[in-house]
Design a protein around this motif. Structure first.
Motif, short mmCIF file in Angstrom:
data_model
loop_
_atom_site.label_atom_id
_atom_site.label_comp_id
_atom_site.label_asym_id
_atom_site.label_seq_id
_atom_site.Cartn_x
_atom_site.Cartn_y
_atom_site.Cartn_z
N GLN A 49 3.70 14.69 16.99
CA GLN A 49 3.03 15.26 15.81
C GLN A 49 3.90 14.98 14.60
N LEU A 50 3.25 14.57 13.51
CA LEU A 50 4.03 14.27 12.31
C LEU A 50 3.22 14.48 11.03
N ASN A 51 3.96 14.55 9.89
CA ASN A 51 3.34 14.63 8.56
C ASN A 51 3.79 13.44 7.75
N VAL A 52 2.94 12.96 6.86
CA VAL A 52 3.36 11.92 5.92
C VAL A 52 3.09 12.39 4.49
N GLU A 73 0.85 -1.19 0.00
CA GLU A 73 0.00 0.00 0.00
C GLU A 73 0.88 1.23 0.00
N ALA A 74 0.35 2.33 -0.55
CA ALA A 74 1.09 3.59 -0.53
C ALA A 74 0.10 4.73 -0.36
N VAL A 75 0.55 5.82 0.29
CA VAL A 75 -0.35 6.97 0.43
C VAL A 75 -0.43 7.68 -0.92
N THR A 76 -1.58 8.30 -1.19
CA THR A 76 -1.74 9.00 -2.47
C THR A 76 -1.52 10.50 -2.32
N GLY A 77 -1.76 11.03 -1.13
CA GLY A 77 -1.55 12.46 -0.91
C GLY A 77 -0.68 12.68 0.31
N SER A 78 -0.96 13.76 1.05
CA SER A 78 -0.21 13.94 2.29
C SER A 78 -1.19 14.15 3.44
N GLY A 79 -0.70 13.99 4.64
CA GLY A 79 -1.59 14.12 5.79
C GLY A 79 -0.79 14.38 7.04
N SER A 80 -1.49 14.85 8.10
CA SER A 80 -0.77 15.05 9.35
C SER A 80 -1.54 14.36 10.47
N GLY A 81 -0.82 14.04 11.54
CA GLY A 81 -1.47 13.31 12.62
C GLY A 81 -0.84 13.67 13.95
N LYS A 82 -1.65 13.49 15.01
CA LYS A 82 -1.15 13.74 16.35
C LYS A 82 -1.52 12.53 17.19
N GLY A 83 -0.52 11.95 17.86
CA GLY A 83 -0.80 10.76 18.68
C GLY A 83 -0.40 11.03 20.11
N GLU A 84 -1.17 10.45 21.02
CA GLU A 84 -0.89 10.66 22.43
C GLU A 84 -0.95 9.32 23.15
N ILE A 95 -1.93 8.82 7.90
CA ILE A 95 -2.09 7.99 6.70
C ILE A 95 -3.57 7.96 6.28
N GLN A 96 -4.44 7.87 7.28
CA GLN A 96 -5.88 7.90 7.00
C GLN A 96 -6.23 9.19 6.23
N GLN A 97 -5.69 10.30 6.69
CA GLN A 97 -5.96 11.58 6.07
C GLN A 97 -5.36 11.66 4.65
N ALA A 98 -4.19 11.04 4.47
CA ALA A 98 -3.50 11.13 3.17
C ALA A 98 -4.18 10.29 2.10
N GLY A 99 -4.91 9.27 2.50
CA GLY A 99 -5.55 8.36 1.54
C GLY A 99 -4.53 7.36 1.03
N ALA A 100 -5.00 6.13 0.68
CA ALA A 100 -4.04 5.10 0.28
C ALA A 100 -4.52 4.38 -0.97
N GLU A 101 -3.58 3.76 -1.65
CA GLU A 101 -3.94 2.92 -2.80
C GLU A 101 -3.19 1.60 -2.70
#
Ligand code: GDP
Ligand code: MG
Length: 692
Positions: A511-514, A485-496, A593-599
């Motif tokens: 906090q990170l971006n993919v 699988e690969a992301v199709t766009g970009s996205g950011s996330g915050k985990g705690e 990754i959820q935000q970036a979308g995947a294929e």
């Protein structure tokens, strides 16, 4: 002669590489026979070849694992590794090339440079291995030296230098003219043991003169002194010519070409002479460079001297009736029988209880071996293929391990009973230590055991070994493609992550971006300043990142082409924790990754089908129905060669299909080439649900 007395300059570590059926095994058998190692000649088609000793190999008549053997020729010690030609066993070829200093490429005098010859040649190129070429099967109808030379230039971009001329060809192939010594070699009997070197018959002189001129010119160009002498029309001596050929071969500027027919026992002794004369000793190749296992930035050179501390590479592990055997190439220092050594990566201790000089099936015990040697060691328990071995108490070095491609095909396996399950886990662990292109895992959802490897034949042979050699009763499923699988766009996330464990509060926030990157290997960058994320936590974040790449959001397949940047984070005083940083990173990645979308991506193979013209229409029509992209159709003699890119998912059972389409006359080879997006309409059948 004992190996202990062999000076480094008199050692040759070589491999024989070729397309399947070019005659590697037959040539090796002859080499062992003439060097006095064997008293009978094995024949591949009778299933008696000495190097093809595994049952599978004798049944299939092909070589599937490389066997190491040592023989002596002209006071030189040659360590020879027989490598397989089939791409499903690419790991065997890779790890052999990694530890060899020189190679002999065998070509069929009729078939020329075939698909797998190209593949292995490229591999040899990658490891900068100097090579000789042996054009075999000159007794066959249709054999032609010029044609093979032309293909070497065109397809391999090699610079072949012909050192011999054939006397007669096809049925009439009788011997060889040596263009260096200007002698003719004729064979007196069928076994090829007795041969005569004599003056060249007058009828050949004209042709000889032409080729000799080219040979001398090519060599003179390599060296100013020789050029001067040559221009003054002084003839070059045999020693000068040999030294020139050796120099150019070691610099990889030419590939000396030798001729023969192994099956008819012709041309093998001059090939052995050439191995000694032109291929490098361990002294002639650049010393191996390694790193400190803790800090990968510093280069450490392994000097091939007995006085240095031991450093060796475990390049192959096999299991035979005597138990596990680890093959080592020693780069520096000595290894003594019974010595304790260290696996650099893990720091674990091993004992070399016995050291063996291998000869296919049998072995001689050695008590002390030094640099340049290739030996089998029994007693190792932890070292895996690719591990570096160092002396206990010395500075640890980690050598660059051989590169292995990622697996593309998988298959479920189910033990028949609980007893078999325990045995199976044990066997799988052994097999993965042996074979770095084989892996297994338990599917998190179904609980099924999944094996993965390089192709149908690879998994088929592994399944056979499990059930027949290790006698574990299992059922296996159909082979399946390993998607990515690969992301199709970009996205950011915050985990705690916040939790009390073991009497302590653990807290971290990340906090990170993919985004998508061109390289397939995932990449992590931590750009948050040290005041925000302490460098002590980087390792925990890296672990979370690796964990986050294991399974994608669509179907749980590994994620590739992923770039990730950690931009911020936090912890609280007294609550700093590695566990918390790992978990927070994984959570942030899931969100991003959820935000970036995947294929979905699928393995694409490069496929080469060789067929008589009359079947080409049918073969191409069939390929078009398999989503294949035909890229080129070339001529090879009177055959057509179709080059195509083929999705692996459409290629299961292709062997049977090709046979059916061509009454058994077409052949093909296939190797993984890239990952490409799966057409959207196929997703549902792969994922088992509709993702939209
Ligand atoms: P490998 O797959 O490269 O190891 O090739 P093998 O040594 O197994 O040989 C493949 C087939 O070609 C066998 O049937 C051999 O007997 C045959 N063969 C090998 N060398 C020669 C040769 O010089 N002339 C002819 N006519 N056949 C050969
Ligand atoms: Mg073989």
């Amino acid at each position: 002669m004992s190996a202990k007395n062999t000076p480094l300059g008199h050692i040759r570590n070589i491999g024989i590489i070729a397309h399947i059926d070019a005659g590697k095994t037959t040539t090796t058998e002859r080499i062992l026979y003439y060097s006095g190692k064997e008293h009978r000649m094995g024949e591949v088609h009778e299933g008696t070849a000495i190097m093809d000793y595994m049952q599978d190999e004798q049944e299939r008549g092909i070589t599937i694992t490389s066997a190491a053997t040592t023989f002596f020729w002209q006071k030189h010690q040659v360590n020879l590794i027989d490598t397989p030609g089939h791409v499903d066993f690419t790991a065997e070829v890779e790890r052999s090339l990694r530890v060899l200093d020189g190679a002999v490429a065998v070509f069929c005098g009729v078939g020329g440079v075939e698909a797998q010859s190209e593949t292995v040649w490229r591999q040899a190129d990658r490891y900068h291995v100097p090579a000789l070429a042996f054009i075999n099967k000159l007794d066959r109808s249709g054999a032609e030296v010029e044609h093979v030379l032309a293909e070497m230039r065109e397809r391999l971009h090699a610079n072949p230098l012909q050192l011999q001329l054939p006397i007669g060809i096809e049925d009439n192939f009788k011997g060889i003219i040596d263009l260096v010594t200007l002698e003719q070699i004729t064979y007196d009997d069928e076994t090829g043991e007795k041969f005569t070197r004599s003056a060249i018959d007058p009828e050949h002189l004209e042709e000889v003169e032409l080729h000799r001129l080219h040979l001398v010119e090519s060599i003179a160009e390599s060296d100013e002194e020789l050029m001067e002498k040559y221009l003054l029309e002084e003839d070059l001596s045999v020693e000068e010519l040999k030294a020139g050929i050796r120099k150019l071969t070691l610099e990889r500027k030419i590939t000396p070409v030798l001729l023969g027919s192994s099956l008819r026992n012709k041309g093998v002794q001059p090939l052995l002479d050439a191995i000694v004369d032109y291929l490098p000793s361990p002294k002639d190749v650049p010393p191996m460079i390694g790193h400190d296992p803790k800090d990968h930035t510093q280069n450490i050179t392994c000097i091939p001297s007995r006085k240095e501390p031991l450093c060796a590479l475990a390049f192959k592990i096999t299991d035979d009736q005597h138990g596990p055997l680890t093959f080592l190439r020693i780069y520096s220092g000595e290894l003594k029988e019974g010595e304790k050594v260290i696996v650099s990566a893990s720091g674990r201790k091993e004992r070399a209880s016995r050291i063996w000089r291998m000869h296919a099936e049998h072995r001689d015990r050695e008590t002390l071996v030094g640099p340049g040697e290739i030996v089998g060691v029994s007693g190792f328990k932890f070292a895996a293929t690719g591990d570096s071995i160092c002396a206990d108490g010395s500075e640890l070095i980690e050598l660059e391990p051989p590169k292995f491609p990622s697996t593309v095909i998988s298959m479920a396996i189910e033990p028949r009973s609980n007893d078999d399950r325990d045995k199976l886990m044990d066997v799988l662990q052994r097999l993965t230590r042996e074979d770095p292109t084989f892996a297994y895992r338990t599917d998190a959802e179904t609980g099924q055991l999944i094996l993965s490897g390089m192709g149908e034949l690879h998994l088929d042979i592994i399944a056979t070994r499990i059930t027949r050699d290790y006698k574990v009763a299992c059922n296996t499923g159909n082979p399946r493609v390993t998607y990515r699988e690969a992301v199709t766009g970009s996205g950011s996330g915050k985990g705690e992550f916040e939790q009390a464990m073991g009497g302590k509060e653990h807290y971290a926030q990340v906090q990170l971006n993919v985004r998508r990157i061109a390289e397939s290997e995932p990449e992590l960058k931590i750009s948050a300043p040290e005041s925000v994320i302490n460098p002590h936590s980087h390792r925990a974040i890296e672990e979370g990142f690796s964990g986050g790449c294991i399974s994608g959001p669509l179907g749980g397949y590994p994620i590739i082409h992923l770039g990730c940047e950690v931009t911020g984070g936090a912890t609280r005083e007294g609550c700093e924790s590695e566990v918390a940083f790992t978990a927070a990173t994984e959570a942030a990645m899931r969100q991003a990754i959820q935000q970036a979308g995947a294929e979905l991506l699928e393995p694409i193979m490069s496929l080469e089908v060789t067929t008589p013209d009359e079947f080409m229409g049918g073969i191409i029509h069939d390929l078009n129905g398999r989503r294949c992209e035909v890229q080129e159709i070339a001529d090879r003699g009177n055959l057509k060669v179709v080059h195509a890119k083929a999705p692996l998912a459409e290629m299961f059972g292709y062997a049977t299909v090709v046979r059916g389409l061509s009454t058994g006359r077409a052949s093909y080879s296939m190797e993984p080439s890239a990952f490409a997006p799966v057409p959207r309409k196929k997703w549902e059948s792969i994922l088992g649900y509709n993702p939209s």
